[in-house]
Each structure stands twice: as structure tokens, then as C-alpha cells.
Write a protein that holds these residues in place. Structure first.
Motif, PDB file in Angstrom:
ATOM      1  N   THR A   1      52.060  48.592  34.901  1.00 22.61           N
ATOM      2  CA  THR A   1      51.350  48.840  36.272  1.00 22.61           C
ATOM      3  C   THR A   1      49.873  48.796  35.772  1.00 22.61           C
ATOM      4  OG1 THR A   1      53.077  50.326  36.966  1.00 22.61           O
ATOM      5  CG2 THR A   1      50.841  50.477  37.990  1.00 22.61           C
ATOM      6  N   ASP A   2      49.244  47.881  36.538  1.00 24.02           N
ATOM      7  CA  ASP A   2      47.817  47.566  36.539  1.00 24.02           C
ATOM      8  C   ASP A   2      46.980  48.117  37.554  1.00 24.02           C
ATOM      9  OD1 ASP A   2      48.364  46.540  33.905  1.00 24.02           O
ATOM     10  OD2 ASP A   2      48.474  44.438  34.476  1.00 24.02           O
ATOM     11  N   ARG A   3      46.304  48.968  37.769  1.00 25.36           N
ATOM     12  CA  ARG A   3      45.639  49.399  38.847  1.00 25.36           C
ATOM     13  C   ARG A   3      44.143  48.882  39.037  1.00 25.36           C
ATOM     14  NH1 ARG A   3      47.971  54.326  41.386  1.00 25.36           N
ATOM     15  NH2 ARG A   3      50.125  54.937  40.287  1.00 25.36           N
ATOM     16  N   PHE A   4      43.742  48.629  40.216  1.00 29.82           N
ATOM     17  CA  PHE A   4      42.245  48.162  40.517  1.00 29.82           C
ATOM     18  C   PHE A   4      41.780  48.619  41.789  1.00 29.82           C
ATOM     19  CE2 PHE A   4      45.360  44.876  40.968  1.00 29.82           C
ATOM     20  CZ  PHE A   4      45.038  44.228  42.225  1.00 29.82           C
ATOM     21  N   GLY A   5      42.009  49.925  42.094  1.00 22.34           N
ATOM     22  CA  GLY A   5      41.525  50.149  43.544  1.00 22.34           C
ATOM     23  C   GLY A   5      40.024  50.186  43.874  1.00 22.34           C
ATOM     24  N   ALA A   6      39.221  50.192  42.785  1.00 22.15           N
ATOM     25  CA  ALA A   6      37.905  50.101  43.106  1.00 22.15           C
ATOM     26  C   ALA A   6      37.523  48.645  43.500  1.00 22.15           C
ATOM     27  CB  ALA A   6      37.034  50.468  41.731  1.00 22.15           C
ATOM     28  N   ASP A   7      38.337  47.714  43.031  1.00 22.22           N
ATOM     29  CA  ASP A   7      38.128  46.292  43.252  1.00 22.22           C
ATOM     30  C   ASP A   7      38.293  46.207  44.904  1.00 22.22           C
ATOM     31  OD1 ASP A   7      37.749  46.358  40.765  1.00 22.22           O
ATOM     32  OD2 ASP A   7      38.872  44.501  40.396  1.00 22.22           O
ATOM     33  N   TYR A   8      39.488  46.840  45.342  1.00 18.51           N
ATOM     34  CA  TYR A   8      39.860  46.733  46.844  1.00 18.51           C
ATOM     35  C   TYR A   8      38.899  47.264  47.611  1.00 18.51           C
ATOM     36  CZ  TYR A   8      43.523  45.103  49.805  1.00 18.51           C
ATOM     37  OH  TYR A   8      44.390  44.363  50.716  1.00 18.51           O
ATOM     38  N   ALA A   9      38.059  48.419  47.269  1.00 15.24           N
ATOM     39  CA  ALA A   9      36.860  48.789  47.924  1.00 15.24           C
ATOM     40  C   ALA A   9      35.711  47.791  48.172  1.00 15.24           C
ATOM     41  CB  ALA A   9      36.337  50.298  47.273  1.00 15.24           C
ATOM     42  N   GLU A  10      35.682  47.046  47.053  1.00 15.83           N
ATOM     43  CA  GLU A  10      34.568  45.961  47.003  1.00 15.83           C
ATOM     44  C   GLU A  10      35.108  45.116  47.906  1.00 15.83           C
ATOM     45  OE1 GLU A  10      31.014  43.678  46.161  1.00 15.83           O
ATOM     46  OE2 GLU A  10      31.601  45.952  46.220  1.00 15.83           O
ATOM     47  N   THR A  11      36.294  44.566  47.669  1.00 18.10           N
ATOM     48  CA  THR A  11      36.645  43.375  48.509  1.00 18.10           C
ATOM     49  C   THR A  11      36.512  43.944  50.089  1.00 18.10           C
ATOM     50  OG1 THR A  11      38.447  42.803  46.882  1.00 18.10           O
ATOM     51  CG2 THR A  11      38.882  41.894  49.012  1.00 18.10           C
TER      52      THR A  11
END
Length: 420
Positions: A353-363
């Protein structure tokens, strides 16, 4: 993209038991209580602060302005989970000058569990509305639910998405400043991360569940794979076919307008990017059963999924929110626990599992800026000012959720053993 990250819960008695004016008064008092716990100034039309009559704004603090306070309280009282967003669409409130909408929502999201006392939060079941039957993911309802969002028009989405037309979280390079990175580059990084996670290479047969506008299928074909991709959106399928043909991969990619439950055959890899949120909880067993049936022994599934903490999922899974009503009919965000449980029941194992929620905020931040900049070209008889405000709130609302870990996004690898 589907989310219900945060809701201002105003615990009241059942709507039928209190007069409308009394319910609105209670909503006002609960909001006043919440403002004491959140560093956001709430400004009334006369310039006073909701919680400090005669007070003045705190420098550098986000602020919102209640343009029509009584209408705002009334909407919150009628349905706390839906009223906040509907009040924004109606123009009952707006961010103060110099305050970004997501900046105003983020402090509420960060303090979601502590906005009102615990005993009040326990009364939320008295105002939660059940999910309508036609939004629970039945085969006969899914095309209508998907069309309600994705068939708004390819031109509308193209106005604010990057050239890859990727409508899911990008993946930015951690080794470089995010501000210096191009969104299209980050979206392609996301696509290749998903393909890598599933082990897609030359000669593989790949199934994509949820076509989007064809970018992942094109990149998989570029690797030498043969791709079958399915969608329920006729508009998306038509443009995806055009883009695939223009890229020179029409002989390697088949685009089908078909429910994933009706796909036949087996594949070396299955990839599904932000599709599970639209499935509906009742049909998660069907979804995971299809994944297990469609991936060959020894193969892998790569899911990109929006996630919420398991306790929040349990608390909200049966209630009807603003996102479901106005943006994604039928949508529900799972937790990682749910995905592991459902996968295990059909013989699939979560191995990474690779999480990247901060990247969604920027997107989302970039999408909202592009959407507002392109609004003069989007505006039409179909897309009016109410639509603009609804989508502005949707993008900012979700951004606040990802900023504060109310929701997250991850790429998840599921493996099917080579032998039983």
C-alpha cells in the motif's frame, strides 16, 4: 474522484419534532459553539463576528462571511450533512476577501471530531439520512449514476484537467519542489506507478476497470501490453477511442462500454484507478469477486483508491451526504481495512500500500484554480453560476479533507496466488 471528507454536524431532534424556526435557532447556537473551537472568523452581514459581537477579525486568520445568516442556519437545520454545501451554492456564505475557500474549510476538517461535545455527536443518527435505494450501486442504476458526473461533457473536464485528461490524484516527485512540477508529468508518474505495481509489461493482457479518457490504456499499450478497458460513460469511451487511435494503439486497446461485472476472460493484470468509490458498499463483494475471477493465478491487481479511516467509515457508511447528492451519486469511500477484508474473502492478498494523500490536495488545488480560470469558457445555459459554486465548493471541500488526513489516497497491490 469521489469523497465525503468532512461535514459540520449540527445535532438536532428529528426534523418533524421541532418547528423550523426553533431548529434554525439551535443550528445557530451549535455553529456559535463550533466557532469557539476553530481559528476561522465568521463574519455577519453587519461586520460583527458570530461569536464576538463588536469584535474584529484576527489578522491573518481565515474568515467566512455569512451573507444570508438565517437562510444558512435554516439549511444547516434541515440537513447538516448537506446544508453547508447547498448554502454555499445558494450564496448564503462565502470566504472573506483574501481568504481561499479551502483555507477556510481546512481548520474545520482538522478539528472535525471536536467541533461539538461528544454527547451532541452521538445524536447525529437523528439527522442522518439513509442513502437512497437508487444510489446503492445496482447494475440497472450504475449507468445513470456514472452519467450524472462523467457525461457532463468532455469539453467541461478538458477545460480544467491537464492534457492527459487524468481525473484522479497525481503523484509528485518527492525529491523535487512540488511547485516546480508540471501536473501532466505528475499524472503520468501516477499512471506508471499503477502499471508498475501490477507488473504490466510487454505481451501482458491487461484489464482496466474505469477507462477515464484512455491515458492509462495508452501507456500500458506503449509498454507492449494488450489492453481491454471498460467504462459506463459513453462520452468518455468515444473520446478515449479517438485518443487511443491518435496515439497509434487502436490495434492494442479495446474500449468497451460495459459494466465490470459483465466482463469475461482472464488477464495477467487488472488495474482500476479510483473506481471502487463508485461501486457502492452493497456491491463490493461483486467487485472483489470480479477482480479475483478476472486476474489469472500468479497475476496482480493494482487499485488506486480514496480511503477514509475505518472508524469514520463505520460512522458514515449508511448516511447520505452532500457529495453523494450533488457530485457522485452512489459513491462511498472504503477504508483500507474493508479492502483487505473484501480481498481476503475472494482469495486476494494485499501485499503493498503506497499512500500519497498530500498529492491529492495539491492536485485538487490545481484543478480548482484551472476550473475558475476557465469558467468564462465553461459558462453556458447548462453550466450556470450555481454549477460553478457547487464545483468550486466540491474541489475545495475535498482538498481540505486530504490536507488534514480526513481522507487519503493509495495505490494498493492485490495478489492472486499461483496455486490454490
Amino acid at each position: 474522484m469521489s469523497a465525503e471528507p468532512m461535514t459540520l454536524h449540527v445535532p438536532l431532534h428529528r426534523p418533524s419534532t421541532l418547528p423550523a424556526n426553533l431548529r434554525a435557532g439551535v443550528a445557530k447556537q451549535v455553529l456559535r459553539l463550533a466557532t469557539r473551537r476553530v481559528p476561522v472568523d465568521v463574519v455577519l452581514p453587519d461586520g460583527d463576528l458570530l461569536n464576538d459581537r463588536g469584535g474584529v477579525r484576527t489578522p491573518d486568520r481565515p474568515a467566512i462571511v455569512l451573507r444570508h445568516p438565517e437562510e444558512f442556519y435554516r439549511r444547516l437545520a434541515e440537513n447538516p450533512k448537506i446544508g453547508l454545501g447547498e448554502a454555499y451554492t445558494a450564496g448564503d456564505w462565502h470566504p472573506a476577501e483574501g481568504t481561499d475557500l479551502a483555507d477556510a474549510l481546512t481548520p474545520y476538517a482538522a478539528r472535525l471530531s471536536g467541533l461539538v461535545p461528544g454527547w451532541m455527536q452521538r445524536l447525529r443518527r437523528l439527522v442522518d439520512q439513509p442513502i437512497p435505494e437508487d444510489q446503492r450501486g445496482a447494475v440497472e442504476d450504475s449507468p445513470e449514476n456514472i452519467s450524472a458526473h462523467y457525461d457532463l461533457g468532455n469539453e467541461m473536464f478538458a477545460a480544467f484537467l491537464d492534457p492527459s485528461l487524468s481525473y484522479s490524484s497525481a503523484l509528485f516527485d518527492r525529491a523535487r519542489p512540488v511547485a516546480e512540477q508540471d501536473l501532466e508529468e505528475a499524472q503520468l508518474r501516477k499512471v506508471h506507478a499503477a502499471l508498475d505495481l501490477a507488473g504490466v509489461g510487454a505481451g501482458d493482457d491487461v484489464l482496466e476497470i474505469g477507462t477515464g479518457w484512455g491515458t492509462l490504456a495508452i501507456e500500458a499499450a506503449r509498454r507492449g501490453a494488450r489492453v481491454t478497458t471498460v467504462t459506463l460513460s459513453g462520452e468518455q469511451a468515444a473520446l478515449a477511442r479517438q485518443r487511443i487511435e491518435a496515439a497509434g494503439y487502436a490495434d492494442r486497446v479495446q474500449v468497451l462500454v460495459r459494466d465490470y461485472r459483465h466482463v469475461v476472460g482472464t488477464f495477467d493484470a487488472v488495474v482500476s484507478v479510483e473506481m471502487i468509490e463508485a461501486v457502492g458498499e452493497r456491491y463490493w463483494p461483486d467487485y472483489f469477486g470480479a477482480l479475483s475471477r478476472l486476474v489469472r493465478p500468479g497475476g496482480a491487481v493494482a487499485l488506486q483508491a480514496i480511503l477514509m479511516p475505518h472508524q469514520r467509515y463505520l460512522a458514515t457508511r449508511n448516511s447520505y451526504g452532500w457529495i453523494q447528492k450533488h457530485i457522485f451519486p452512489g459513491g462511498l469511500i472504503p477504508s483500507e481495512t474493508v479492502i483487505m477484508e473484501q480481498a481476503g474473502k475472494v482469495g486476494l492478498t494485499v501485499t503493498r500500500t503506497d499512500r500519497f494523500g498530500a498529492d491529492y490536495a495539491e492536485t485538487l488545488r490545481r484543478w480548482r484554480a484551472a476550473f475558475l480560470a476557465a469558467w468564462p469558457t465553461i459558462r453556458s445555459d447548462t453550466f450556470d453560476e450555481s454549477f460553478r459554486r457547487t464545483w468550486e465548493f466540491y474541489l475545495a471541500y475535498c482538498e481540505a479533507g486530504f490536507r488534514t488526513d480526513c481522507i487519503d489516497v493509495a495505490q494498493i497491490r492485490l495478489e492472486r496466488p499461483s496455486h490454490p
